[in-house]
Design an enzyme around this catalytic site. Structure first.
Site, short mmCIF file in Angstrom:
data_model
loop_
_atom_site.label_atom_id
_atom_site.label_comp_id
_atom_site.label_asym_id
_atom_site.label_seq_id
_atom_site.Cartn_x
_atom_site.Cartn_y
_atom_site.Cartn_z
N PHE A 137 0.72 -1.20 -0.02
CA PHE A 137 0.11 0.04 -0.09
C PHE A 137 0.76 1.22 -0.16
CE2 PHE A 137 -2.51 3.44 1.61
CZ PHE A 137 -3.57 3.44 0.83
N ASP A 243 9.46 2.70 2.39
CA ASP A 243 7.94 3.42 2.87
C ASP A 243 7.86 3.23 4.15
OD1 ASP A 243 5.65 4.60 2.99
OD2 ASP A 243 4.79 3.42 1.35
N LYS A 272 2.07 9.82 8.42
CA LYS A 272 1.09 9.49 9.55
C LYS A 272 1.46 10.23 10.87
CE LYS A 272 -1.26 5.60 7.36
NZ LYS A 272 -1.04 5.11 6.07
C1 LIG Z 1 -1.10 5.34 4.73
C2 LIG Z 1 -0.01 4.83 3.85
C3 LIG Z 1 0.46 5.78 2.61
C4 LIG Z 1 -0.42 6.75 2.29
O1 LIG Z 1 -0.60 7.87 3.02
P1 LIG Z 1 -1.54 8.90 3.07
O2 LIG Z 1 -1.22 10.09 3.87
O3 LIG Z 1 -2.96 8.31 3.37
O4 LIG Z 1 -1.65 9.54 1.62
C5 LIG Z 1 1.59 5.52 1.95
N1 LIG Z 1 2.42 4.26 2.46
C6 LIG Z 1 2.04 3.65 3.64
C7 LIG Z 1 3.12 2.60 3.91
C8 LIG Z 1 1.00 4.00 4.22
O5 LIG Z 1 0.61 3.22 5.32
#
Ligand SMILES: *Cc1c(COP(=O)(O)O)cnc(C)c1O
Length: 435
Positions: A137, A243, A272
């Site tokens: 994701f 990420d 986040k």
């Molecule tokens: C939540 C998330 C995203 C996207 O972040 P947003 O602030 O919702 O755009 C990207 N990568 C990972 C691993 C995530 O958990």
């Protein structure tokens, strides 16, 4: 009233904005507790999807926001340089060095961080292809969604961005093999693909991977796999992008989950929990890689907004002072012990896994990964909410219950939440058992 608020939402908010926790509402929150529109208190095991590591409305974060709001609300970093942006980048490169001189850029969200990391990697390498993973994701913008695996999130939204190649993510539970057996084979096949197709290594700008898959279901990349991947990337001139949007800032007991594996990425993405509740994210990377982006190719009007920077600086101060890394490790071992017990008692609990305070259980009929217990999971989380514990699921089949509680949660709140999860899983499994 919750009921009335949800009715108003349904009338004017697009149904496409998903509701992942039923009809839950929120009016105010403090620490690990949310008060809903009926005045009912919920223990928060979701943290607004892993955002509230320092807890809701941390007084120091709120004070920093209100002080900054009275001084400078917006300037745009492309128009005028302001100290909170620079100070936050200084703090980030100090806490998260990328093996030598490190630089940063600030954005508004995780998806934006991913977008910019890809653009930087392409400029730094002169290559276009990106390799990503099954179960990944990376956000919901069009490029983020192109990199994301979950088809339920993608249906009807294509065509997606080109030059994206997806490979399997090692999963001991799903593949029914030990981690040691997995790693060597996954690494061999990863590299073999450059020869067998579909893309030669010389076309690949970057490999992007979550050190622990978040939405994919808290699948931890084996440390040896991450190290092997880094080595393959180096050998082929490919940049490694980690990420850390969900894993970052104390969630796994470290600032970065990659510290557990002793791997240093070329680029990394953050958001986040970084802003303590305000929208802010970052791309970090080796200075020469970050500087390969030509002026004007990255950034935006709001990226690194002064108020969001002040919130992030206060958030980092709280994390350091309250040693939330140590607290995450403590929370993680309490959760793991309770979940292991649950697995021994109920054969619907197929797997217990995670890193630090990023813990989950996967529910499967007879512990068979091929038979996800999606309905049991949905019934269990609904029972949790009815008993005042807010939890969310993960995974393509929605059969994983994940813990993303604020790290300032008290032991009593944590134990209460775990009790409720335990009894809810047991009751839901009993209720839905096929005779
Ligand atoms: C939540 C998330 C995203 C996207 O972040 P947003 O602030 O919702 O755009 C990207 N990568 C990972 C691993 C995530 O958990």
């Amino acid at each position: 009233m919750s009921h009335a608020l949800i009715r108003r939402r349904r009338a004017v908010v697009s149904d496409g904005v998903g509701m992942f926790a039923g009809d839950t509402t929120a009016v105010s929150a403090q620490g690990a507790r949310i008060v809903d529109a009926d005045g009912r208190e919920l223990i928060d095991f979701a943290g607004g999807i892993g955002v509230m590591n320092v807890g809701h409305c941390h007084p120091e974060v709120v004070a920093a926001i209100s002080a900054q709001a009275q001084r400078l609300l917006h300037a745009c970093i492309h128009v005028a340089t302001y100290e909170p942006y620079v100070e936050l980048c200084e703090a980030l490169v100090r806490l998260l060095p990328h093996g030598g001189p490190t630089k940063a850029m600030l954005v508004n969200s995780g998806a934006e961080a991913v977008e910019n990391a890809v653009k930087i990697a392409r400029q730094a390498t002169g290559r276009s292809a990106i390799v990503c993973f099954e179960g990944a994701f990376h956000g919901r913008t069009l490029l983020g969604m192109s990199l994301t695996a979950k088809s339920a999130y993608k249906r009807g939204c294509g065509p997606f961005a080109p030059e994206i190649y997806r490979v399997p993510f090692p999963s001991a539970f799903r593949e029914g093999r030990s981690e040691d057996a997995l790693v060597a084979e996954h690494l061999r096949r990863f590299e073999e693909r450059f020869v067998l197709g579909p893309v030669p290594a010389e076309h690949v700008a970057a490999v992007i991977i979550e050190p622990v898959q978040g939405e994919g279901g808290f699948v931890v990349a084996p440390p040896d796999y991450l190290r092997g991947l880094a080595e393959i990337c180096t050998r082929h001139g490919i940049l490694l992008v980690l990420d850390e949007v969900q894993t970052g800032f104390c969630r796994t007991g470290r600032w970065a989950a990659f510290e557990h594996a002793g791997v240093v990425p070329d680029l990394s993405t953050w958001a986040k929990s970084m802003g303590g509740g305000l929208p802010i994210g970052a791309v970090l990377g080796r200075a020469e890689v970050m500087d390969a982006a030509r002026p004007g190719t990255i950034g935006g009007t709001y990226g690194g907004n002064p108020v969001a920077c002040a919130a992030a600086l206060a958030t980092l101060r709280v994390m350091e002072r309250e040693d939330l890394n140590a607290r995450a490790a403590e929370i993680g071992s309490m959760v793991r012990a309770r979940f292991e017990r649950l697995r021994q008692e109920h054969d619907v609990v197929g797997d217990v896994r995670g890193l630090g305070a990023m813990m989950a259980i996967e529910l499967c009929h007879d512990r068979d990964p091929a038979r996800p217990a999606t309905e049991v999971t949905a019934a269990a989380v609904a029972r949790c909410r009815a008993q005042g514990v807010l939890v969310i699921t993960a995974g393509a089949f929605g059969n994983i219950i994940r813990v993303l509680s604020p790290l300032v949660i008290s032991n009593a709140e944590l134990e209460r939440g775990l009790e409720v999860i335990g009894s809810s899983v047991a009751d839901a499994a009993k209720e839905l058992a096929t005779p």
